[in-house]
Design a protein around this motif. Structure first.
Motif, PDB file in Angstrom:
ATOM      1  N   THR B   5      -9.612   8.679 -10.153  1.00  0.00           N
ATOM      2  CA  THR B   5      -8.607   9.152  -9.205  1.00  0.00           C
ATOM      3  C   THR B   5      -8.760   8.350  -7.921  1.00  0.00           C
ATOM      4  OG1 THR B   5     -10.143  10.898  -8.670  1.00  0.00           O
ATOM      5  CG2 THR B   5      -8.286  11.506 -10.031  1.00  0.00           C
ATOM      6  N   ILE B   6      -7.676   7.698  -7.543  1.00  0.00           N
ATOM      7  CA  ILE B   6      -7.712   6.772  -6.421  1.00  0.00           C
ATOM      8  C   ILE B   6      -6.701   7.228  -5.385  1.00  0.00           C
ATOM      9  CG2 ILE B   6      -7.322   4.384  -5.735  1.00  0.00           C
ATOM     10  CD1 ILE B   6      -7.879   3.685  -8.736  1.00  0.00           C
ATOM     11  N   VAL B   7      -7.123   7.369  -4.137  1.00  0.00           N
ATOM     12  CA  VAL B   7      -6.172   7.698  -3.081  1.00  0.00           C
ATOM     13  C   VAL B   7      -5.928   6.439  -2.251  1.00  0.00           C
ATOM     14  CG1 VAL B   7      -7.956   8.584  -1.505  1.00  0.00           C
ATOM     15  CG2 VAL B   7      -5.595   9.277  -1.211  1.00  0.00           C
ATOM     16  N   VAL B   8      -4.667   6.179  -1.967  1.00  0.00           N
ATOM     17  CA  VAL B   8      -4.303   5.032  -1.130  1.00  0.00           C
ATOM     18  C   VAL B   8      -3.891   5.588   0.221  1.00  0.00           C
ATOM     19  CG1 VAL B   8      -2.751   3.080  -0.860  1.00  0.00           C
ATOM     20  CG2 VAL B   8      -3.608   3.687  -3.114  1.00  0.00           C
ATOM     21  N   THR B   9      -4.634   5.213   1.260  1.00  0.00           N
ATOM     22  CA  THR B   9      -4.423   5.818   2.569  1.00  0.00           C
ATOM     23  C   THR B   9      -4.520   4.751   3.658  1.00  0.00           C
ATOM     24  OG1 THR B   9      -5.241   7.521   4.062  1.00  0.00           O
ATOM     25  CG2 THR B   9      -6.869   6.478   2.663  1.00  0.00           C
ATOM     26  N   SER B  10      -4.166   5.119   4.886  1.00  0.00           N
ATOM     27  CA  SER B  10      -4.201   4.117   5.957  1.00  0.00           C
ATOM     28  C   SER B  10      -4.321   4.702   7.363  1.00  0.00           C
ATOM     29  CB  SER B  10      -2.928   3.282   5.930  1.00  0.00           C
ATOM     30  OG  SER B  10      -1.836   4.085   6.333  1.00  0.00           O
ATOM     31  N   GLY B  11      -3.924   5.937   7.540  1.00  0.00           N
ATOM     32  CA  GLY B  11      -3.872   6.457   8.907  1.00  0.00           C
ATOM     33  C   GLY B  11      -2.530   6.147   9.536  1.00  0.00           C
ATOM     34  N   LYS B  12      -2.304   4.874   9.815  1.00  0.00           N
ATOM     35  CA  LYS B  12      -1.042   4.468  10.434  1.00  0.00           C
ATOM     36  C   LYS B  12       0.059   4.413   9.381  1.00  0.00           C
ATOM     37  CE  LYS B  12       0.721   0.815  13.426  1.00  0.00           C
ATOM     38  NZ  LYS B  12       1.931   0.508  12.668  1.00  0.00           N
ATOM     39  N   GLY B  13       1.265   4.649   9.800  1.00  0.00           N
ATOM     40  CA  GLY B  13       2.388   4.564   8.878  1.00  0.00           C
ATOM     41  C   GLY B  13       2.948   3.157   8.799  1.00  0.00           C
ATOM     42  N   GLY B  14       3.650   2.880   7.732  1.00  0.00           N
ATOM     43  CA  GLY B  14       4.368   1.609   7.621  1.00  0.00           C
ATOM     44  C   GLY B  14       3.511   0.399   7.331  1.00  0.00           C
ATOM     45  N   VAL B  15       2.271   0.594   6.875  1.00  0.00           N
ATOM     46  CA  VAL B  15       1.437  -0.567   6.583  1.00  0.00           C
ATOM     47  C   VAL B  15       1.507  -0.969   5.116  1.00  0.00           C
ATOM     48  CG1 VAL B  15      -0.163  -0.127   8.473  1.00  0.00           C
ATOM     49  CG2 VAL B  15      -0.626   0.842   6.233  1.00  0.00           C
ATOM     50  N   GLY B  16       2.136  -0.140   4.281  1.00  0.00           N
ATOM     51  CA  GLY B  16       2.316  -0.532   2.887  1.00  0.00           C
ATOM     52  C   GLY B  16       1.582   0.330   1.876  1.00  0.00           C
ATOM     53  N   LYS B  17       1.332   1.577   2.195  1.00  0.00           N
ATOM     54  CA  LYS B  17       0.650   2.454   1.231  1.00  0.00           C
ATOM     55  C   LYS B  17       1.494   2.622  -0.030  1.00  0.00           C
ATOM     56  CE  LYS B  17       0.492   5.847   4.131  1.00  0.00           C
ATOM     57  NZ  LYS B  17       0.772   5.133   5.369  1.00  0.00           N
ATOM     58  N   THR B  18       2.748   2.991   0.171  1.00  0.00           N
ATOM     59  CA  THR B  18       3.602   3.290  -0.974  1.00  0.00           C
ATOM     60  C   THR B  18       3.826   2.053  -1.827  1.00  0.00           C
ATOM     61  OG1 THR B  18       4.624   4.994   0.360  1.00  0.00           O
ATOM     62  CG2 THR B  18       5.792   4.338  -1.616  1.00  0.00           C
ATOM     63  N   TYR B 116      -5.771   6.353 -15.050  1.00  0.00           N
ATOM     64  CA  TYR B 116      -5.731   6.209 -13.597  1.00  0.00           C
ATOM     65  C   TYR B 116      -4.792   7.243 -12.987  1.00  0.00           C
ATOM     66  CZ  TYR B 116      -8.254   1.812 -13.683  1.00  0.00           C
ATOM     67  OH  TYR B 116      -9.219   0.872 -13.839  1.00  0.00           O
ATOM     68  N   VAL B 117      -5.294   7.942 -11.968  1.00  0.00           N
ATOM     69  CA  VAL B 117      -4.460   8.828 -11.162  1.00  0.00           C
ATOM     70  C   VAL B 117      -4.434   8.204  -9.771  1.00  0.00           C
ATOM     71  CG1 VAL B 117      -4.175  11.157 -10.243  1.00  0.00           C
ATOM     72  CG2 VAL B 117      -5.247  10.822 -12.471  1.00  0.00           C
ATOM     73  N   ILE B 118      -3.255   7.759  -9.335  1.00  0.00           N
ATOM     74  CA  ILE B 118      -3.170   7.081  -8.035  1.00  0.00           C
ATOM     75  C   ILE B 118      -2.357   7.951  -7.091  1.00  0.00           C
ATOM     76  CG2 ILE B 118      -2.548   4.965  -6.841  1.00  0.00           C
ATOM     77  CD1 ILE B 118      -2.846   3.470  -9.428  1.00  0.00           C
ATOM     78  N   ILE B 119      -2.964   8.291  -5.957  1.00  0.00           N
ATOM     79  CA  ILE B 119      -2.361   9.238  -5.024  1.00  0.00           C
ATOM     80  C   ILE B 119      -1.858   8.501  -3.792  1.00  0.00           C
ATOM     81  CG2 ILE B 119      -2.795  11.307  -3.647  1.00  0.00           C
ATOM     82  CD1 ILE B 119      -5.322  11.628  -5.612  1.00  0.00           C
ATOM     83  N   ASP B 120      -0.586   8.701  -3.475  1.00  0.00           N
ATOM     84  CA  ASP B 120       0.005   8.107  -2.281  1.00  0.00           C
ATOM     85  C   ASP B 120      -0.164   9.112  -1.139  1.00  0.00           C
ATOM     86  OD1 ASP B 120       1.380   6.533  -0.546  1.00  0.00           O
ATOM     87  OD2 ASP B 120       3.360   6.978  -1.357  1.00  0.00           O
ATOM     88  N   CYS B 121      -0.927   8.717  -0.136  1.00  0.00           N
ATOM     89  CA  CYS B 121      -1.277   9.620   0.963  1.00  0.00           C
ATOM     90  C   CYS B 121      -0.247   9.490   2.086  1.00  0.00           C
ATOM     91  CB  CYS B 121      -2.661   9.206   1.460  1.00  0.00           C
ATOM     92  SG  CYS B 121      -3.285  10.126   2.846  1.00  0.00           S
ATOM     93  N   PRO B 122       0.092  10.583   2.774  1.00  0.00           N
ATOM     94  CA  PRO B 122       0.977  10.438   3.931  1.00  0.00           C
ATOM     95  C   PRO B 122       0.241   9.800   5.114  1.00  0.00           C
ATOM     96  CG  PRO B 122       0.307  12.720   3.655  1.00  0.00           C
ATOM     97  CD  PRO B 122      -0.242  11.973   2.485  1.00  0.00           C
ATOM     98  N   ALA B 123       0.999   9.302   6.080  1.00  0.00           N
ATOM     99  CA  ALA B 123       0.377   8.792   7.301  1.00  0.00           C
ATOM    100  C   ALA B 123      -0.197   9.971   8.076  1.00  0.00           C
ATOM    101  CB  ALA B 123       1.413   8.051   8.126  1.00  0.00           C
ATOM    102  N   GLY B 124      -1.134   9.677   8.943  1.00  0.00           N
ATOM    103  CA  GLY B 124      -1.727  10.735   9.758  1.00  0.00           C
ATOM    104  C   GLY B 124      -3.017  11.239   9.163  1.00  0.00           C
ATOM    105  N   ILE B 125      -3.677  12.149   9.870  1.00  0.00           N
ATOM    106  CA  ILE B 125      -4.963  12.666   9.394  1.00  0.00           C
ATOM    107  C   ILE B 125      -4.938  14.188   9.359  1.00  0.00           C
ATOM    108  CG2 ILE B 125      -6.384  10.706  10.058  1.00  0.00           C
ATOM    109  CD1 ILE B 125      -7.033  12.183  12.649  1.00  0.00           C
ATOM    110  N   GLU B 126      -3.750  14.758   9.213  1.00  0.00           N
ATOM    111  CA  GLU B 126      -3.656  16.217   9.229  1.00  0.00           C
ATOM    112  C   GLU B 126      -3.725  16.763   7.802  1.00  0.00           C
ATOM    113  OE1 GLU B 126      -1.257  14.298  10.743  1.00  0.00           O
ATOM    114  OE2 GLU B 126      -2.151  14.363  12.737  1.00  0.00           O
TER     115      GLU B 126
END
Lengths: 219, 262
Positions: B5-18, B116-126
């Motif tokens: 299980t893999i989470v793709v994250t970044s904190g900031k939005g618009g950097v290309g997570k999705t 593989y389970v790939i999780i698209d994380c929202p921007a932010g840390i909430e």
């Protein structure tokens, strides 16, 4: 899975004192409530005890840790002497209890308590406050803050904010293996690096107050 | 055997997570692994658009968790690859309509069925971030060579470490080699020195990304795209293949061209 069957906190006793282990999925509020109740039930038993907070299975935020420590100290004078984060992240907590114990006014001038040692890189959002000196074994990244009553010593690059002598001690200094800070503060003075200046390649530097200004000198 | 299980994250939005999620998932599915993508950006879903599956959504992640449907009903199969599917986020709900425990449970049941389970994380840390990382054993932090994105990536890495996520990797997205050469952009080395996590790969800045997003076809389907090639090698590395980091100019011809040009 019912929360009444398994308590949210395990308290173990050993030679060194007590070890408090919050359960993996227990909420912070339930941990606080459980510990408060235990202290009330057996307040003489834990009075003046030393505790180790074991968070290897259940991480907590730093504000939660300090809230917990404050609660333990207030209710039953329990001092949390160590916080175990995980096997490689562990630092001694020299904070709250020492300060309260050294409440005698003649001790205020010399913060002779042991330095706070942080054994990992401080990333953005981390805030470390030490009542004495603070030693960081790692980098201090932009967005992190190191605040110490005494000196700040960083075995790594200082890229964030460091505040030495936070209690007003003008003789406090900041040492680092590389100075690229956002901002440095000593006592009530603030300095920022000159704009656009390229930081020198890793050299050991020290910041101190000279003639009423913060100056950074290489060693 | 349980999948990753893999989470793709970044904190900031618009950097290309999705974009990263869509391309890594597609590449791994092309390698014959069974892959499920989960969009956890409840209220601001995007993955369905990037995958070109927008008009097929009936049920979503919140419906599974609230028990309104079976999880198979919410999984949308990809148009080209039968072993790739995605669970869309709910667009009309909020981040706190699911909890970390529910997410953990869903991830572990999916990991038992998929490679593989790939999780698209929202921007932010909430809450949305906490939900997304709850069930993950590996994290991929995506950043661009901008100071603000790197600051946020650093914060997120700190939070992932605190949440005891074991493997944390970095993808550097939208790197412009010309600007780095001119000294106008932070170089890969500078960024790695600051973030100190293993680099999974570098994706060059490319106009193809916008085109593929708008068309709803992941970039890795396009054989001629450099960014697509970068995503393919990143997926390979994620899968445990040893691919050298600067091997993004493909084949003998590409390597010779580089030799002559440098």
């Amino acid at each position: 899975m019912s929360s009444s069957a398994t308590p949210p906190v395990l308290i173990k006793a050993d030679r060194a004192g007590f070890t408090v282990i919050p359960a993996r999925d227990a909420s912070f509020d339930s941990v606080m409530a459980f510990l408060a109740e235990r202290l009330v039930q057996s307040h003489d038993f834990f009075h003046n005890a030393q505790m180790v907070l074991d968070l290897r299975n259940s991480p907590m935020r730093s504000d939660e840790i300090s809230e917990l420590c404050a609660m333990l100290y207030q209710k039953s004078m329990v001092r949390v002497v160590e916080v175990r984060l995980s096997d490689d992240l562990s630092f001694a907590l020299a904070g709250e209890p020492r300060k309260s114990r050294a409440a005698a006014p003649d001790d205020r001038e010399s913060y002779d308590s042991a330095p706070l040692i942080v054994r990992n890189t401080c990333r953005s959002g981390v805030r470390v406050v030490s009542p004495s000196d603070c030693i960081v074994l790692g980098d201090v990244n932009p967005g992190a803050e190191i605040i110490a009553e005494g000196d700040v010593i960083i075995f790594g690059k200082l890229r964030g904010v460091a505040h030495a002598g936070a209690g007003g001690d003008q003789s406090a200094r900041i040492w680092a293996l590389g100075f690229e800070p956002n901002q440095i503060r000593i006592a009530d003075l603030v300095a920022v690096p000159p704009r656009g200046a390229k930081p020198a390649l890793s050299r050991y530097e020290m910041a101190e107050i000279r003639n009423g200004n913060i100056q950074v000198v290489s060693l | 055997m349980a999948g990753k299980t893999i989470v793709v994250t970044s904190g900031k939005g618009g950097v290309g997570k999705t974009t990263t999620v869509a391309n890594l998932g597609t590449t791994l599915a092309k390698k014959k692994y069974s892959v499920v993508l989960i969009d956890t950006d409840i209220g601001l879903r995007n993955l369905d658009v990037v995958m070109g599956l927008e008009n097929r959504i009936v049920y979503n992640l919140v419906d599974i968790i609230e028990g309104k449907c079976r999880k198979e009903q919410a999984m949308i199969r990809d148009r080209k690859l039968s072993n790739l599917c995605m669970i869309p986020a709910a667009q009309t709900r909020e981040k706190n309509s699911i909890t970390e425990e529910q997410m953990k449970e869903l991830c572990s049941t999916l990991a038992a069925e998929f490679d593989y389970v790939i999780i698209d994380c929202p921007a932010g840390i909430e809450q949305g971030f906490k939900n997304a990382i709850a069930g993950a054993d590996t994290a991929i932090v995506v950043t661009t060579p901008e100071v603000s994105a790197i600051r946020d990536a650093d914060r997120v890495i700190g939070l992932l470490e605190a949440a005891l996520v074991r493997h944390i990797n970095l993808i550097l997205n939208r790197l412009n080699a010309k600007m780095v050469k001119r000294g106008d952009m932070m170089s890969t080395e500078d960024i790695i020195a600051l973030l100190s996590v293993p680099l999974l790969g570098v994706v060059p800045e490319s106009e193809d990304v916008v085109v593929s997003t708008n068309r709803g076809v992941p970039l890795v389907h396009d054989r001629n795209s450099k960014a697509g090639a970068a995503f393919r090698s990143i997926a390979g590395r994620l899968n445990g293949e040893s691919i050298p980091l600067d091997g993004d100019s493909r084949g003998l011809f590409g390597r010779m061209k580089r030799l002559i040009w440098n």
